[in-house]
Scaffold this active site. Structure first.
Site, PDB file in Angstrom:
ATOM      1  N   PHE A 144      38.319  39.785  31.854  1.00 23.89           N
ATOM      2  CA  PHE A 144      38.500  38.631  30.986  1.00 23.89           C
ATOM      3  C   PHE A 144      39.757  38.879  30.164  1.00 23.89           C
ATOM      4  O   PHE A 144      39.775  39.709  29.246  1.00 23.89           O
ATOM      5  CB  PHE A 144      37.316  38.396  30.046  1.00 23.89           C
ATOM      6  CG  PHE A 144      37.528  37.179  29.183  1.00 23.89           C
ATOM      7  CD1 PHE A 144      37.253  35.913  29.662  1.00 23.89           C
ATOM      8  CD2 PHE A 144      38.038  37.305  27.904  1.00 23.89           C
ATOM      9  CE1 PHE A 144      37.474  34.790  28.887  1.00 23.89           C
ATOM     10  CE2 PHE A 144      38.262  36.183  27.117  1.00 23.89           C
ATOM     11  CZ  PHE A 144      37.983  34.928  27.604  1.00 23.89           C
TER      12      PHE A 144
ATOM     13  N   ASP B 104      44.994  45.997  28.323  1.00 28.24           N
ATOM     14  CA  ASP B 104      44.562  44.888  27.466  1.00 28.24           C
ATOM     15  C   ASP B 104      43.568  45.449  26.452  1.00 28.24           C
ATOM     16  O   ASP B 104      42.384  45.608  26.736  1.00 28.24           O
ATOM     17  CB  ASP B 104      43.918  43.795  28.319  1.00 28.24           C
ATOM     18  CG  ASP B 104      43.446  42.605  27.486  1.00 28.24           C
ATOM     19  OD1 ASP B 104      43.337  42.736  26.254  1.00 28.24           O
ATOM     20  OD2 ASP B 104      43.171  41.549  28.081  1.00 28.24           O
TER      21      ASP B 104
ATOM     22  N   LYS C  41      43.438  39.788  18.229  1.00 25.17           N
ATOM     23  CA  LYS C  41      42.192  39.712  17.472  1.00 25.17           C
ATOM     24  C   LYS C  41      42.273  40.431  16.122  1.00 25.17           C
ATOM     25  O   LYS C  41      42.764  39.868  15.154  1.00 25.17           O
ATOM     26  CB  LYS C  41      41.021  40.196  18.316  1.00 25.17           C
ATOM     27  CG  LYS C  41      40.739  39.276  19.504  1.00 25.17           C
ATOM     28  CD  LYS C  41      39.403  39.514  20.122  1.00 25.17           C
ATOM     29  CE  LYS C  41      39.160  38.629  21.345  1.00 25.17           C
ATOM     30  NZ  LYS C  41      39.067  37.203  21.036  1.00 25.17           N
TER      31      LYS C  41
END
Length: 408
Positions: free
Chosen positions: A149, A234, A263
């Site tokens: 994801f 990531d 984030k």
């Protein structure tokens, strides 16, 4: 720490109704309307308190309203918020220098969202492949992992195998080769002379906090080095203290060629993401080839600098390690009692719910009724990711609520 009851008051219903009527249904939120937050606790519009064990998918690693982050944001709001990159601003340079040092790299390319960071990383890898490695024009490929994801842009969903993210959004961009997550040999077999990069999550978050076998990241690093391929990590969810280290790659002592961050980098206040790499990689991007009006804005840079300063002490990483071990001990006691398996990395856990108890969504809704906020993924799994400022007693209380819910 009194438990809350489900939000069913008319005020809550009215607000949810307005959202349902006027906001596109791209999410399926739990039926609670949050009005304020402090630390690990949030309060809804009816005054009920909940322990936040989601942290906005790890964007709130430092908790709601961390005073040091709020202070720098308030100060910067009164000075300057946006210039675009048409001009220099006095916050971007210090932020980039500090983040580069934290990562042990030369350069930072600032963006806003995590998906933007991934898209940027792909562009950088392709440009590097053509301009440095010598891959023929338009032939560069990137190896990715099954179960990944990396976001929901049209490019990214094309190399997802999640039907919910992928179906009905084609045609998909070519140039990606998918292999099983955790299988280093499959990565090596997929590499060709046209491969520019391997893009993976060191720990797969949306998939349910899925961890690869020991030695996997070290093997990926060695394979990429030997084949002159970029290793792109990531770390948008797994990085910045969440797993008990600054980065999940640190768990195996591995340094990727490129970090993708987001984030928590924005301190839970605003969107901030970045691609971080050495000059021989990020230096391939020329003026005008990539940008963002808001990327590197002074407000985000000021907040990001404070976040890096908080991480530089190592206190949050240590806290996540210690409390994560405590959480794992408590969750292990539930295996066989409504839980079929757990996976824990620092203060990040995937908990697989026995189907006889209910779905992950049903368990999340029952926990909501007891004052605990979690979110489900992939049907039977709930994720636990509290702010790193959580206390052991709060974790104990939350696990006890889960125990009660599982017992029916």
């Amino acid at each position: 720490m009194s438990a809350a009851t489900p939000a069913v008051d008319t005020g809550t219903i009215r607000i949810i109704g307005a959202e349902e009527q006027h906001v596109a249904h791209n999410y399926h939120p739990l039926p609670v309307v949050i009005a304020s937050g402090e630390g690990v606790w949030v309060t809804d519009v009816e005054g009920k308190r909940y322990l936040d064990l989601l942290s906005a998918y790890s964007a709130l690693n430092f908790g709601h309203g961390h005073p040091a982050i709020l202070a720098v944001a308030r100060e910067q709001l009164d000075r300057l918020t946006l210039t675009s990159r048409a001009y220099h601003n006095d916050q971007l340079g210090p932020f980039a220098a500090a983040l580069a040092e934290l990562c042990g790299k030369d350069l930072v390319l600032p963006m806003n969202t995590g998906a933007e960071a991934v898209e940027t990383g792909i562009k950088v890898a392709r440009a590097w492949g053509y301009r440095v490695k010598g891959i023929p024009a338009d032939a560069a490929t990137v190896v990715v992992a099954q179960g990944n994801f990396h976001g929901r842009t049209t490019t990214i969903v094309g190399f997802s195998d999640d039907p919910q993210a992928r179906d009905d959004f084609g045609p998909y961009a070519p140039g990606f080769t998918q292999v099983p997550f955790g299988d280093a040999e499959a990565i090596e077999a997929a590499i060709t002379p046209h491969t520019a990069a391997v893009l993976i999550e060191p720990i797969q978050g949306e998939a349910g906090v899925i961890m690869p076998p020991d030695g996997y990241l070290r093997a990926v690093r060695e394979i990429c080095t030997r084949n002159n391929v970029l290793f792109i990590a990531d770390e948008i969810q797994s990085g910045l203290g969440r797993v008990g280290e600054t980065f999940a790659c640190d768990r195996e002592g591995v340094v990727p060629d490129v970090y993708l961050l987001g984030k928590a980098l924005g301190g839970g206040i605003l969107p901030l993401s970045a691609v971080v790499a050495d000059a021989e990689i990020l230096g391939v991007i020329r003026p005008g080839e990539h940008g963002s009006t808001f990327g590197g804005n002074p407000l985000a840079a000021a907040v990001g600098l404070r976040v890096v300063e908080l991480l530089a002490t190592g206190d949050f990483q240590k806290r996540a390690r210690t409390l994560g071990a405590h959480l794992e001990t408590k969750l292990t006691e539930l295996v066989g009692h409504g839980v079929t398996g757990i996976r824990v990395a620092g203060l990040w856990a995937g908990v697989d719910i026995d189907p006889s108890v209910g779905t992950g969504r049903q368990v999340a809704e029952r926990l909501l009724g007891r004052g605990v906020l979690v979110k489900d993924t992939h049907g039977q799994t709930i994720r636990i990711a509290p702010p790193l400022v959580v206390r052991a007693t709060e974790l104990d209380w939350a696990v006890e609520q889960l125990r009660v819910v599982l017992a029916g």
